[in-house]
Design a protein around this motif. Structure first.
Motif, PDB file in Angstrom:
ATOM      1  N   ILE A  32       0.866  -1.177   0.000  1.00 31.64           N
ATOM      2  CA  ILE A  32       0.000   0.000   0.000  1.00 31.64           C
ATOM      3  C   ILE A  32       0.902   1.225   0.000  1.00 31.64           C
ATOM      4  O   ILE A  32       1.844   1.305   0.795  1.00 31.64           O
ATOM      5  CB  ILE A  32      -0.916   0.026   1.241  1.00 31.64           C
ATOM      6  CG1 ILE A  32      -1.832  -1.187   1.252  1.00 31.64           C
ATOM      7  CG2 ILE A  32      -1.722   1.319   1.293  1.00 31.64           C
ATOM      8  CD1 ILE A  32      -2.646  -1.344   2.524  1.00 31.64           C
ATOM      9  N   CYS A  51      -9.120   2.139  10.124  1.00 32.58           N
ATOM     10  CA  CYS A  51      -8.221   1.001   9.885  1.00 32.58           C
ATOM     11  C   CYS A  51      -8.222   0.109  11.134  1.00 32.58           C
ATOM     12  O   CYS A  51      -7.832   0.556  12.211  1.00 32.58           O
ATOM     13  CB  CYS A  51      -6.801   1.483   9.588  1.00 32.58           C
ATOM     14  SG  CYS A  51      -5.596   0.129   9.552  1.00 32.58           S
ATOM     15  N   ALA A  53      -6.314  -2.255  11.951  1.00 34.07           N
ATOM     16  CA  ALA A  53      -4.968  -2.583  12.428  1.00 34.07           C
ATOM     17  C   ALA A  53      -4.218  -1.345  12.904  1.00 34.07           C
ATOM     18  O   ALA A  53      -3.052  -1.447  13.295  1.00 34.07           O
ATOM     19  CB  ALA A  53      -4.182  -3.268  11.309  1.00 34.07           C
ATOM     20  N   CYS A  55      -2.970   1.105  11.239  1.00 28.85           N
ATOM     21  CA  CYS A  55      -1.776   1.355  10.428  1.00 28.85           C
ATOM     22  C   CYS A  55      -1.560   2.847  10.171  1.00 28.85           C
ATOM     23  O   CYS A  55      -0.482   3.243   9.732  1.00 28.85           O
ATOM     24  CB  CYS A  55      -1.886   0.627   9.085  1.00 28.85           C
ATOM     25  SG  CYS A  55      -1.833  -1.156   9.218  1.00 28.85           S
ATOM     26  N   PHE A  56      -2.613   3.645  10.389  1.00 35.09           N
ATOM     27  CA  PHE A  56      -2.509   5.089  10.151  1.00 35.09           C
ATOM     28  C   PHE A  56      -2.531   5.811  11.489  1.00 35.09           C
ATOM     29  O   PHE A  56      -3.405   5.570  12.319  1.00 35.09           O
ATOM     30  CB  PHE A  56      -3.690   5.585   9.306  1.00 35.09           C
ATOM     31  CG  PHE A  56      -3.722   5.007   7.931  1.00 35.09           C
ATOM     32  CD1 PHE A  56      -3.155   5.676   6.859  1.00 35.09           C
ATOM     33  CD2 PHE A  56      -4.331   3.771   7.698  1.00 35.09           C
ATOM     34  CE1 PHE A  56      -3.188   5.136   5.586  1.00 35.09           C
ATOM     35  CE2 PHE A  56      -4.370   3.220   6.435  1.00 35.09           C
ATOM     36  CZ  PHE A  56      -3.796   3.895   5.370  1.00 35.09           C
ATOM     37  N   PHE A  65       2.109   6.273   8.169  1.00 37.66           N
ATOM     38  CA  PHE A  65       1.543   5.007   7.724  1.00 37.66           C
ATOM     39  C   PHE A  65       2.581   3.911   7.835  1.00 37.66           C
ATOM     40  O   PHE A  65       3.744   4.089   7.459  1.00 37.66           O
ATOM     41  CB  PHE A  65       1.063   5.112   6.269  1.00 37.66           C
ATOM     42  CG  PHE A  65       0.604   3.793   5.711  1.00 37.66           C
ATOM     43  CD1 PHE A  65      -0.540   3.187   6.184  1.00 37.66           C
ATOM     44  CD2 PHE A  65       1.329   3.156   4.712  1.00 37.66           C
ATOM     45  CE1 PHE A  65      -0.967   1.958   5.690  1.00 37.66           C
ATOM     46  CE2 PHE A  65       0.913   1.933   4.194  1.00 37.66           C
ATOM     47  CZ  PHE A  65      -0.240   1.340   4.697  1.00 37.66           C
ATOM     48  N   CYS A  73      -7.738  -5.679   4.520  1.00 40.21           N
ATOM     49  CA  CYS A  73      -9.203  -5.579   4.471  1.00 40.21           C
ATOM     50  C   CYS A  73      -9.686  -4.625   3.380  1.00 40.21           C
ATOM     51  O   CYS A  73     -10.826  -4.713   2.934  1.00 40.21           O
ATOM     52  CB  CYS A  73      -9.751  -5.133   5.822  1.00 40.21           C
ATOM     53  SG  CYS A  73      -9.330  -3.428   6.258  1.00 40.21           S
ATOM     54  N   THR A  75     -10.215  -1.392   3.676  1.00 36.55           N
ATOM     55  CA  THR A  75     -11.009  -0.272   4.194  1.00 36.55           C
ATOM     56  C   THR A  75     -10.403   1.079   3.825  1.00 36.55           C
ATOM     57  O   THR A  75     -11.117   1.998   3.408  1.00 36.55           O
ATOM     58  CB  THR A  75     -11.141  -0.385   5.726  1.00 36.55           C
ATOM     59  OG1 THR A  75     -11.787  -1.612   6.041  1.00 36.55           O
ATOM     60  CG2 THR A  75     -11.914   0.776   6.306  1.00 36.55           C
ATOM     61  N   TRP A  87      -3.474   0.812  -3.651  1.00 30.70           N
ATOM     62  CA  TRP A  87      -3.653  -0.423  -2.870  1.00 30.70           C
ATOM     63  C   TRP A  87      -3.465  -1.655  -3.745  1.00 30.70           C
ATOM     64  O   TRP A  87      -4.061  -1.772  -4.807  1.00 30.70           O
ATOM     65  CB  TRP A  87      -5.063  -0.425  -2.287  1.00 30.70           C
ATOM     66  CG  TRP A  87      -5.274  -1.318  -1.089  1.00 30.70           C
ATOM     67  CD1 TRP A  87      -5.303  -0.926   0.206  1.00 30.70           C
ATOM     68  CD2 TRP A  87      -5.516  -2.732  -1.093  1.00 30.70           C
ATOM     69  NE1 TRP A  87      -5.535  -2.006   1.023  1.00 30.70           N
ATOM     70  CE2 TRP A  87      -5.665  -3.130   0.254  1.00 30.70           C
ATOM     71  CE3 TRP A  87      -5.595  -3.699  -2.090  1.00 30.70           C
ATOM     72  CZ2 TRP A  87      -5.903  -4.437   0.623  1.00 30.70           C
ATOM     73  CZ3 TRP A  87      -5.828  -5.010  -1.724  1.00 30.70           C
ATOM     74  CH2 TRP A  87      -5.981  -5.367  -0.371  1.00 30.70           C
TER      75      TRP A  87
END
Ligand code: SF4
Length: 101
Positions: A32, A51, A53, A55-56, A65, A73, A75, A87
């Protein structure tokens, strides 16, 4: 004499515990890519809240990020109003390996 059978109580579980069963084979190349310049103009930054997880991260108004813990996923790609997300799935065999137990 009667025997009483106690119903089993469901154990409470946390999302973190379930995710810890998974294994990541992280690629050197991020699957990503985020155009941080576009993020600067984003008024709502929904990726930082949606997110799963995390990640952001928002640091002093800027998006940070990290792709390593990504759950794949999708999203972030869907919710980004700036179309700042490029992505792709990780290359074959890399990324998250879900373990269901
Ligand atoms: S694909 Fe899902 S888990 Fe991965 S960074 Fe985007 S929102 Fe987070």
């Amino acid at each position: 004499m009667s025997i009483r059978i106690q119903p089993r109580k469901a154990k409470p579980f946390r999302l973190e515990d379930i995710l810890n069963n998974n294994v990541w084979d992280v690629d050197k190349e991020p699957h990503i890519k985020v155009d941080i310049e576009k993020c600067k103009d984003c008024p709502t930054k929904p990726c930082t809240r949606l997110c799963p997880a995390e990640c952001f991260t928002l640091l002093e108004g800027n998006i940070l990020f990290s792709y390593e813990g990504c759950l794949e996923c999708g999203t972030c790609r869907v919710v980004c109003p700036q179309e700042a997300i490029e992505w792709n799935y990780p290359v074959s065999g890399r990324g998250i390996h879900y373990r269901f137990s």
